[in-house]
Design a protein around this motif. Structure first.
Motif, PDB file in Angstrom:
ATOM      1  N   SER A   1       0.810  -1.221   0.000  1.00  0.00           N
ATOM      2  CA  SER A   1       0.000   0.000   0.000  1.00  0.00           C
ATOM      3  C   SER A   1       0.842   1.268   0.000  1.00  0.00           C
ATOM      4  O   SER A   1       0.567   2.213  -0.756  1.00  0.00           O
ATOM      5  CB  SER A   1      -0.934   0.004   1.218  1.00  0.00           C
ATOM      6  N   SER A   2       1.883   1.332   0.828  1.00  0.00           N
ATOM      7  CA  SER A   2       2.677   2.564   0.946  1.00  0.00           C
ATOM      8  C   SER A   2       3.384   2.908  -0.361  1.00  0.00           C
ATOM      9  O   SER A   2       3.332   4.051  -0.828  1.00  0.00           O
ATOM     10  CB  SER A   2       3.700   2.425   2.078  1.00  0.00           C
ATOM     11  N   LEU A   3       4.043   1.927  -0.957  1.00  0.00           N
ATOM     12  CA  LEU A   3       4.723   2.178  -2.229  1.00  0.00           C
ATOM     13  C   LEU A   3       3.736   2.528  -3.329  1.00  0.00           C
ATOM     14  O   LEU A   3       4.023   3.347  -4.196  1.00  0.00           O
ATOM     15  CB  LEU A   3       5.553   0.954  -2.641  1.00  0.00           C
ATOM     16  N   THR A   4       2.560   1.922  -3.295  1.00  0.00           N
ATOM     17  CA  THR A   4       1.557   2.195  -4.315  1.00  0.00           C
ATOM     18  C   THR A   4       1.047   3.630  -4.214  1.00  0.00           C
ATOM     19  O   THR A   4       0.769   4.265  -5.233  1.00  0.00           O
ATOM     20  CB  THR A   4       0.386   1.210  -4.206  1.00  0.00           C
ATOM     21  N   LEU A   5       0.912   4.150  -3.011  1.00  0.00           N
ATOM     22  CA  LEU A   5       0.522   5.553  -2.856  1.00  0.00           C
ATOM     23  C   LEU A   5       1.558   6.462  -3.506  1.00  0.00           C
ATOM     24  O   LEU A   5       1.211   7.453  -4.163  1.00  0.00           O
ATOM     25  CB  LEU A   5       0.367   5.907  -1.379  1.00  0.00           C
ATOM     26  N   PHE A   6       2.820   6.141  -3.326  1.00  0.00           N
ATOM     27  CA  PHE A   6       3.885   6.940  -3.932  1.00  0.00           C
ATOM     28  C   PHE A   6       3.901   6.775  -5.446  1.00  0.00           C
ATOM     29  O   PHE A   6       4.048   7.748  -6.189  1.00  0.00           O
ATOM     30  CB  PHE A   6       5.239   6.519  -3.346  1.00  0.00           C
ATOM     31  N   VAL A   7       3.733   5.542  -5.914  1.00  0.00           N
ATOM     32  CA  VAL A   7       3.652   5.273  -7.356  1.00  0.00           C
ATOM     33  C   VAL A   7       2.481   6.039  -7.977  1.00  0.00           C
ATOM     34  O   VAL A   7       2.613   6.677  -9.020  1.00  0.00           O
ATOM     35  CB  VAL A   7       3.500   3.759  -7.615  1.00  0.00           C
ATOM     36  N   GLY A   8       1.330   5.970  -7.311  1.00  0.00           N
ATOM     37  CA  GLY A   8       0.152   6.662  -7.810  1.00  0.00           C
ATOM     38  C   GLY A   8       0.333   8.161  -7.852  1.00  0.00           C
ATOM     39  O   GLY A   8      -0.135   8.833  -8.784  1.00  0.00           O
ATOM     40  N   ALA A   9       1.011   8.713  -6.844  1.00  0.00           N
ATOM     41  CA  ALA A   9       1.252  10.158  -6.810  1.00  0.00           C
ATOM     42  C   ALA A   9       2.125  10.592  -7.986  1.00  0.00           C
ATOM     43  O   ALA A   9       1.837  11.602  -8.655  1.00  0.00           O
ATOM     44  CB  ALA A   9       1.907  10.546  -5.490  1.00  0.00           C
ATOM     45  N   LEU A  10       3.202   9.846  -8.251  1.00  0.00           N
ATOM     46  CA  LEU A  10       4.080  10.188  -9.375  1.00  0.00           C
ATOM     47  C   LEU A  10       3.368  10.022 -10.710  1.00  0.00           C
ATOM     48  O   LEU A  10       3.475  10.882 -11.599  1.00  0.00           O
ATOM     49  CB  LEU A  10       5.334   9.311  -9.337  1.00  0.00           C
ATOM     50  N   ALA A  11       2.638   8.914 -10.862  1.00  0.00           N
ATOM     51  CA  ALA A  11       1.916   8.677 -12.112  1.00  0.00           C
ATOM     52  C   ALA A  11       0.869   9.762 -12.345  1.00  0.00           C
ATOM     53  O   ALA A  11       0.690  10.244 -13.474  1.00  0.00           O
ATOM     54  CB  ALA A  11       1.256   7.302 -12.085  1.00  0.00           C
ATOM     55  N   LEU A  12       0.183  10.163 -11.288  1.00  0.00           N
ATOM     56  CA  LEU A  12      -0.825  11.212 -11.402  1.00  0.00           C
ATOM     57  C   LEU A  12      -0.198  12.545 -11.787  1.00  0.00           C
ATOM     58  O   LEU A  12      -0.731  13.275 -12.625  1.00  0.00           O
ATOM     59  CB  LEU A  12      -1.579  11.349 -10.072  1.00  0.00           C
ATOM     60  N   LEU A  13       0.947  12.846 -11.194  1.00  0.00           N
ATOM     61  CA  LEU A  13       1.654  14.083 -11.528  1.00  0.00           C
ATOM     62  C   LEU A  13       2.088  14.090 -12.985  1.00  0.00           C
ATOM     63  O   LEU A  13       1.852  15.065 -13.712  1.00  0.00           O
ATOM     64  CB  LEU A  13       2.875  14.245 -10.620  1.00  0.00           C
ATOM     65  N   PHE A  14       2.706  12.998 -13.441  1.00  0.00           N
ATOM     66  CA  PHE A  14       3.175  12.918 -14.824  1.00  0.00           C
ATOM     67  C   PHE A  14       2.003  12.936 -15.808  1.00  0.00           C
ATOM     68  O   PHE A  14       2.078  13.602 -16.860  1.00  0.00           O
ATOM     69  CB  PHE A  14       4.004  11.649 -15.030  1.00  0.00           C
ATOM     70  N   ALA A  15       0.922  12.215 -15.482  1.00  0.00           N
ATOM     71  CA  ALA A  15      -0.243  12.187 -16.363  1.00  0.00           C
ATOM     72  C   ALA A  15      -0.890  13.560 -16.459  1.00  0.00           C
ATOM     73  O   ALA A  15      -1.353  13.970 -17.540  1.00  0.00           O
ATOM     74  CB  ALA A  15      -1.263  11.171 -15.845  1.00  0.00           C
ATOM     75  N   THR A  16      -0.912  14.285 -15.343  1.00  0.00           N
ATOM     76  CA  THR A  16      -1.481  15.632 -15.345  1.00  0.00           C
ATOM     77  C   THR A  16      -0.661  16.573 -16.217  1.00  0.00           C
ATOM     78  O   THR A  16      -1.214  17.367 -16.993  1.00  0.00           O
ATOM     79  CB  THR A  16      -1.544  16.184 -13.905  1.00  0.00           C
TER      80      THR A  16
END
Length: 222
Positions: free
Chosen positions: A83-98
């Protein structure tokens, strides 16, 4: 899903603050040492960021230029990386996608809560229930946590999206509610994709799936 526009007002700052606190918690609790020492996990980590950035930034459909629906794949990421790493992965992916998709950056916090935190928490809760059952069945993990977790994540995202849109913009809530059937259409594809990914890795490379215990699910009772 992503919010593209909404009349959030002062609540925008509160939601962004909640998202930031969650991200800092993920950074603090993530198993960075385990990630650094295992090159295969590093590949999964970076691959997840790349795949999610591509899916969220380019594979989607827009509803009234205000909402974006896209594959989540948070369930498989949470089961594989934790869960913790996925939150970080999701944050980076969301930033790049945005940035790559030209979406509204001021809604990063809201989109992080809806599209990352919510499905990760729902998957984590379901996994806790499955683990607590102590049932030694591989399919309970692959189909229950993978397939079922993917479908549950859509329900969780729909509920969170409706709740937040009701708080920040009634017109957005109306749009969301009138098209709520879209969430049900997304449930099976989301479940299938996550179930396939989790099942494949659990069978082929079980040591890479952080939340999977090969000895428990495949051991025989005395």
């Amino acid at each position: 899903m992503l919010f593209l526009s909404a009349d959030a007002g002062n609540l925008l700052w509160l939601l962004n603050a909640i998202a930031l606190i969650a991200l800092l918690f993920a950074l603090w609790t993530a198993p960075w040492k385990a990630l650094i020492v295992a090159s295969a996990r590093q590949h999964l980590f970076l691959g997840a960021i790349f795949i999610l950035t591509f899916l969220w930034g380019y594979i989607y459909f827009t509803l009234d230029s205000r909402l974006i629906f896209h594959p989540l794949l948070m369930t498989s990421s949470a089961l594989i990386l934790g869960s913790s790493l996925t939150l970080f992965v999701g944050a980076l992916a969301l930033l790049f996608a945005t940035l790559l998709g030209g979406f509204t950056p001021e809604f990063l916090g809201i989109n992080f809560i809806v599209g990352v935190i919510t499905p990760v928490l729902s998957t984590h809760a379901l996994l806790k229930l499955i683990t607590a059952s102590r049932i030694k069945n591989l399919f309970l993990y692959t189909l229950g946590a993978g397939f079922g977790g993917g479908m549950l994540s859509i329900i969780a995202v729909a509920s969170c999206s409706l709740a937040i849109s009701a708080l920040i913009d009634p017109s957005l809530f109306t749009l969301n509610w009138e098209n709520a059937s879209l969430y049900f259409l997304l449930m099976f594809p989301e479940g299938f994709m996550n179930g396939a990914i989790v099942s494949s890795l659990a069978v082929m490379r079980p040591e890479l799936v952080r939340t999977y215990d090969d000895d428990f699910y495949l051991s025989r009772d005395d």
